[in-house]
Scaffold this motif. Structure first.
Motif, PDB file in Angstrom:
ATOM      1  N   LYS A 148     -20.078 -52.483 104.135  1.00 40.69           N
ATOM      2  CA  LYS A 148     -19.426 -51.972 103.093  1.00 40.69           C
ATOM      3  C   LYS A 148     -19.853 -50.527 102.918  1.00 40.69           C
ATOM      4  CE  LYS A 148     -18.427 -52.925  98.301  1.00 40.69           C
ATOM      5  NZ  LYS A 148     -18.002 -53.776  97.253  1.00 40.69           N
ATOM      6  N   THR A 149     -21.347 -50.536 102.969  1.00 45.47           N
ATOM      7  CA  THR A 149     -21.969 -49.216 103.053  1.00 45.47           C
ATOM      8  C   THR A 149     -21.657 -48.342 104.334  1.00 45.47           C
ATOM      9  OG1 THR A 149     -23.986 -50.082 102.073  1.00 45.47           O
ATOM     10  CG2 THR A 149     -24.278 -47.902 103.056  1.00 45.47           C
ATOM     11  N   ALA A 150     -21.377 -48.888 105.582  1.00 46.42           N
ATOM     12  CA  ALA A 150     -20.922 -48.027 106.437  1.00 46.42           C
ATOM     13  C   ALA A 150     -19.458 -47.713 106.534  1.00 46.42           C
ATOM     14  CB  ALA A 150     -20.913 -49.036 107.915  1.00 46.42           C
ATOM     15  N   CYS A 151     -18.898 -48.566 105.571  1.00 39.59           N
ATOM     16  CA  CYS A 151     -17.358 -48.183 105.332  1.00 39.59           C
ATOM     17  C   CYS A 151     -17.268 -46.859 104.461  1.00 39.59           C
ATOM     18  CB  CYS A 151     -16.757 -49.276 104.787  1.00 39.59           C
ATOM     19  SG  CYS A 151     -14.933 -48.922 104.121  1.00 39.59           S
ATOM     20  N   ARG A 152     -18.297 -46.955 103.529  1.00 43.73           N
ATOM     21  CA  ARG A 152     -18.275 -45.692 102.425  1.00 43.73           C
ATOM     22  C   ARG A 152     -18.738 -44.251 103.367  1.00 43.73           C
ATOM     23  NH1 ARG A 152     -21.294 -49.267  97.606  1.00 43.73           N
ATOM     24  NH2 ARG A 152     -19.203 -50.090  96.961  1.00 43.73           N
ATOM     25  N   TYR A 153     -19.707 -44.676 104.234  1.00 40.21           N
ATOM     26  CA  TYR A 153     -20.164 -43.393 105.060  1.00 40.21           C
ATOM     27  C   TYR A 153     -18.874 -42.874 105.786  1.00 40.21           C
ATOM     28  CZ  TYR A 153     -24.930 -45.008 104.008  1.00 40.21           C
ATOM     29  OH  TYR A 153     -26.190 -45.206 103.649  1.00 40.21           O
ATOM     30  N   ASN A 154     -17.987 -43.732 106.349  1.00 39.50           N
ATOM     31  CA  ASN A 154     -16.921 -43.485 107.186  1.00 39.50           C
ATOM     32  C   ASN A 154     -15.771 -42.633 106.272  1.00 39.50           C
ATOM     33  OD1 ASN A 154     -15.585 -43.462 109.648  1.00 39.50           O
ATOM     34  ND2 ASN A 154     -14.367 -45.127 108.950  1.00 39.50           N
ATOM     35  N   LYS A 155     -15.929 -43.376 105.067  1.00 36.61           N
ATOM     36  CA  LYS A 155     -14.831 -42.450 103.873  1.00 36.61           C
ATOM     37  C   LYS A 155     -15.408 -41.182 103.654  1.00 36.61           C
ATOM     38  CE  LYS A 155     -13.358 -45.466 100.809  1.00 36.61           C
ATOM     39  NZ  LYS A 155     -11.920 -45.648 100.863  1.00 36.61           N
ATOM     40  N   VAL A 156     -16.695 -40.868 103.426  1.00 37.44           N
ATOM     41  CA  VAL A 156     -17.253 -39.685 103.192  1.00 37.44           C
ATOM     42  C   VAL A 156     -17.090 -38.722 104.461  1.00 37.44           C
ATOM     43  CG1 VAL A 156     -19.241 -38.239 103.155  1.00 37.44           C
ATOM     44  CG2 VAL A 156     -19.046 -40.331 101.718  1.00 37.44           C
ATOM     45  N   CYS A 157     -17.341 -39.041 105.833  1.00 37.88           N
ATOM     46  CA  CYS A 157     -16.596 -38.270 106.981  1.00 37.88           C
ATOM     47  C   CYS A 157     -15.183 -37.985 107.017  1.00 37.88           C
ATOM     48  CB  CYS A 157     -17.127 -39.179 108.283  1.00 37.88           C
ATOM     49  SG  CYS A 157     -19.045 -39.289 108.537  1.00 37.88           S
ATOM     50  N   PHE A 158     -14.316 -38.904 106.538  1.00 33.60           N
ATOM     51  CA  PHE A 158     -13.047 -38.703 106.667  1.00 33.60           C
ATOM     52  C   PHE A 158     -12.606 -37.667 105.656  1.00 33.60           C
ATOM     53  CE2 PHE A 158      -8.824 -39.730 104.509  1.00 33.60           C
ATOM     54  CZ  PHE A 158      -8.177 -39.346 105.602  1.00 33.60           C
TER      55      PHE A 158
END
Length: 198
Positions: A148-158
């Motif tokens: 879930k946290t990795a997904c949020r980090y990926n969302k920030v990168c996007f």
């Protein structure tokens, strides 16, 4: 007045490059972390994540050089066209990063796809792995966040990639304004052609 206007344009351009630096550095930081987690666990690193890391690193390097050189060389015709060309390239780089991290646009609940793995968010908590922290057999040095946290980090990168593309577009337009202003200053500045010498 002309010196102030040219200085103001250079200052705005420098501020825009500072923002592109921040956007690129955020992506570089998160993907450096993702790649270190994958490498520490001896997992295969997909080529697209290496590409994101490389593009973000190049954007960081270019932004640093642009910040330092805009104050001195902003508006000089050759450097303005070179900057315009590189800005357009980095618009493409940021769009490519946004495309590669597009899974970040989705929700971070349920089944997610992240740079460090895929799975259900509620079944996965962060950890050092089954054998804990260390450098021995089966032990890991990097802490892996939950999916879930990795997904949020990926969302920030996007999101930051899209913002970076927009700011590189603004810097490209500013290159044109700086070049025109520099030409105008050169044409009407002090000199014997217009009976004014300093």
């Amino acid at each position: 007045m002309g010196i102030f206007k040219g200085g103001a344009l250079r200052l705005v351009q420098t501020a825009l490059y500072a923002i592109t630096f921040c956007c690129s550095a955020i992506i570089l930081g998160f993907f450096s972390y993702f790649l270190s987690v994958l490498a520490d666990r001896k997992l295969t690193i997909p080529t697209k994540w290496k590409a994101v890391e490389g593009l973000a690193g190049a954007a960081v390097l270019y932004s640093i050089c642009a910040i330092l050189l805009t104050c001195c060389l902003g508006g000089v015709t050759f450097f303005a066209f070179l900057g315009l060309f590189l800005d357009v390239l980095f618009i493409g780089a940021m769009v490519a990063i946004a495309i590669m991290t597009r899974d970040g646009a989705k929700t971070c609940n349920g089944f997610v796809k992240t740079p460090i793995g895929n799975g259900l968010t509620y079944n996965n908590d962060g950890s050092f792995g089954g054998n804990g922290f260390g450098s021995g057999n089966g032990e890991n040095v990097t802490y892996a966040v939950g999916l879930k946290t990795a997904c949020r980090y990926n969302k920030v990168c996007f999101a930051v990639a899209i913002i970076g593309a927009l700011f590189f577009l603004m810097t490209a337009f500013m290159q044109v304004f700086l070049a025109r202003h520099h030409k105008k200053e050169k044409r009407y500045g002090p000199g014997p052609k217009n009976n004014y010498t300093s």
